[in-house]
Design a protein around this motif. Structure first.
Motif, short mmCIF file in Angstrom:
data_model
loop_
_atom_site.label_atom_id
_atom_site.label_comp_id
_atom_site.label_asym_id
_atom_site.label_seq_id
_atom_site.Cartn_x
_atom_site.Cartn_y
_atom_site.Cartn_z
N TRP A 1 0.82 -1.21 0.00
CA TRP A 1 0.00 0.00 0.00
C TRP A 1 0.86 1.26 0.00
O TRP A 1 0.37 2.35 0.28
N GLY B 1 -8.96 -0.40 8.20
CA GLY B 1 -8.28 -0.20 6.91
C GLY B 1 -8.48 1.23 6.46
O GLY B 1 -9.00 1.49 5.38
N HIS C 1 -11.44 9.57 5.83
CA HIS C 1 -12.82 9.38 6.30
C HIS C 1 -12.90 9.58 7.81
O HIS C 1 -13.81 10.22 8.32
N ASP D 1 -4.89 0.85 10.54
CA ASP D 1 -4.36 0.40 9.24
C ASP D 1 -3.06 -0.36 9.47
O ASP D 1 -2.24 0.03 10.30
N ALA D 2 -2.89 -1.42 8.69
CA ALA D 2 -1.72 -2.29 8.85
C ALA D 2 -0.52 -1.82 8.04
O ALA D 2 0.59 -2.32 8.24
N SER D 3 -0.72 -0.88 7.14
CA SER D 3 0.37 -0.46 6.24
C SER D 3 1.22 0.62 6.89
O SER D 3 0.70 1.70 7.22
N GLN E 1 0.80 3.87 4.90
CA GLN E 1 -0.46 4.58 5.13
C GLN E 1 -0.47 5.23 6.50
O GLN E 1 -0.93 6.36 6.68
N SER F 1 -2.00 -1.21 13.04
CA SER F 1 -2.29 -2.58 13.43
C SER F 1 -3.06 -3.29 12.33
O SER F 1 -3.80 -2.66 11.57
N ASP F 2 -2.89 -4.59 12.30
CA ASP F 2 -3.82 -5.41 11.55
C ASP F 2 -5.20 -5.28 12.21
O ASP F 2 -5.30 -5.27 13.44
N ALA F 3 -6.22 -5.20 11.40
CA ALA F 3 -7.57 -4.96 11.95
C ALA F 3 -8.02 -6.11 12.85
O ALA F 3 -8.62 -5.87 13.91
N VAL G 1 -14.22 1.49 4.37
CA VAL G 1 -14.48 2.00 3.01
C VAL G 1 -13.44 1.35 2.10
O VAL G 1 -12.28 1.79 2.05
N PHE G 2 -13.83 0.27 1.43
CA PHE G 2 -12.89 -0.49 0.59
C PHE G 2 -11.60 -0.76 1.35
O PHE G 2 -10.50 -0.70 0.80
N THR H 1 -9.18 -8.92 3.87
CA THR H 1 -8.96 -9.77 5.03
C THR H 1 -9.96 -10.91 4.98
O THR H 1 -11.13 -10.69 4.62
C1 SAM Z 1 -8.01 0.60 -0.83
S1 SAM Z 1 -7.27 1.15 0.67
C2 SAM Z 1 -8.61 2.09 1.35
C3 SAM Z 1 -8.16 3.07 2.41
C4 SAM Z 1 -9.26 4.00 2.94
N1 SAM Z 1 -10.33 3.27 3.57
C5 SAM Z 1 -9.77 4.88 1.85
O1 SAM Z 1 -10.94 4.77 1.48
O2 SAM Z 1 -9.01 5.72 1.37
C6 SAM Z 1 -7.23 -0.30 1.67
C7 SAM Z 1 -6.54 -0.11 3.00
O3 SAM Z 1 -6.89 -1.20 3.85
C8 SAM Z 1 -5.75 -1.53 4.61
N2 SAM Z 1 -5.93 -2.90 5.09
C9 SAM Z 1 -6.21 -3.99 4.35
N3 SAM Z 1 -6.33 -5.07 5.12
C10 SAM Z 1 -6.12 -4.65 6.40
C11 SAM Z 1 -6.12 -5.30 7.66
N4 SAM Z 1 -6.38 -6.61 7.77
N5 SAM Z 1 -5.86 -4.56 8.74
C12 SAM Z 1 -5.61 -3.24 8.66
N6 SAM Z 1 -5.58 -2.57 7.48
C13 SAM Z 1 -5.85 -3.27 6.37
C14 SAM Z 1 -4.58 -1.33 3.68
O4 SAM Z 1 -3.36 -1.18 4.40
C15 SAM Z 1 -5.02 -0.08 2.93
O5 SAM Z 1 -4.53 1.09 3.53
#
Ligand code: SAM
Length: 235
Positions: free
Chosen positions: A10, A55, A61, A78-80, A83, A103-105, A122-123, A129
């Motif tokens: 990400w 995430g 948001h 967020d896990a990244s 980000q 953190s991982d969600a 939101v996406f 996951t």
């Molecule tokens: C497409 S982006 C969307 C980000 C934000 N919600 C937005 O609308 O701008 C997906 C995000 O989900 C995060 N993500 C995906 N799986 C995750 C998890 N298991 N735990 C935490 N974050 C996660 C990714 O790191 C990434 O930043």
């Protein structure tokens, strides 16, 4: 062909915007195109509520909700690392009403039993996951009466139909240095989300496609809502 990687896939997402737009968004959109459809009213009245964004990316948001909807707090998970760094750079000043948590969600939710009034994505984590892990963890982290809302793809980008079972696809991604990789994405039919949410314990499950996004990528947004029953409703 992608390769297996532990790099931050990400890294590039939202980076161009983060460099030129530091504002707290005036609006909250669920849709892929981020320019229409329903808004935060789907979350109910957030005044004094504990809200979690699963995430959250650069936390735009979450920053909107923290600024405009008087929650007790919004926790942006967020896990990244990339980000997380961008979110802190943009919105650290909104602490403590906004908390940006690396953190991982699933891990975060498992450590937060009965904490949240509202969880949303939101996406975000709901797309990337395993839902058999995320949805039970979200259920346990909600207080009785709490709600989960997420937007996800109604079908694959480009139009291929969503899955009939709870299976992921490996979709293209990029490492920080631009090499091709893959990541897992769950694009599921409405009835599959409904079944998984029911198995996790949720009730009053509702799905709908409020907005079909135009443009060359032919994305359509599926909005999913569910309640953890057993208490006073949040809103
Ligand atoms: C497409 S982006 C969307 C980000 C934000 N919600 C937005 O609308 O701008 C997906 C995000 O989900 C995060 N993500 C995906 N799986 C995750 C998890 N298991 N735990 C935490 N974050 C996660 C990714 O790191 C990434 O930043």
């Amino acid at each position: 062909m992608g390769r297996v990687t532990t790099e931050d896939l990400w890294y590039h997402y939202g980076r161009t915007r983060a460099a030129r737009d530091r504002s707290v968004p005036a609006c909250f959109h669920w849709t892929w195109s981020q320019d229409g459809g329903p808004g935060p009213e789907i979350l109910g009245n957030l005044t004094g509520r504990v809200v979690g964004d699963l995430g959250s990316g650069t936390a735009r948001h979450a920053a909107h909700l923290a600024t405009h909807h008087s929650p007790a707090r919004v926790v942006a998970v967020d896990a990244s690392p990339a980000q997380q760094a961008m979110a802190l750079d943009l919105f650290r000043h909104l602490t403590p009403r906004l908390r940006i948590v690396p953190s991982d969600a699933v891990a975060h939710l498992r450590s937060a039993t009965g904490t949240y009034d509202v969880l949303y994505s939101v996406f975000g984590a709901a797309d990337f996951t395993d839902p058999r892990e995320l949805l039970p963890a979200a259920f346990a982290a909600l207080r009785p009466g709490g709600r989960l809302v997420f937007s996800t793809l109604a079908h694959y980008l480009g139009g291929a139909p969503a899955q009939h079972d709870a299976v992921h696809a490996d979709i293209p991604a990029k490492t920080p240095d631009g090499e091709a990789a893959t990541m897992r994405r769950w694009v599921l039919q409405e009835h599959v989300w409904t079944k998984l949410l029911g198995e996790a314990g949720f009730t009053e499950i509702g799905t709908g496609i409020p907005f079909v996004d135009g443009g060359s990528r032919a994305a359509s947004t599926l909005l999913v809502k569910a309640i953890r029953d057993g208490g006073t409703r949040t809103g």
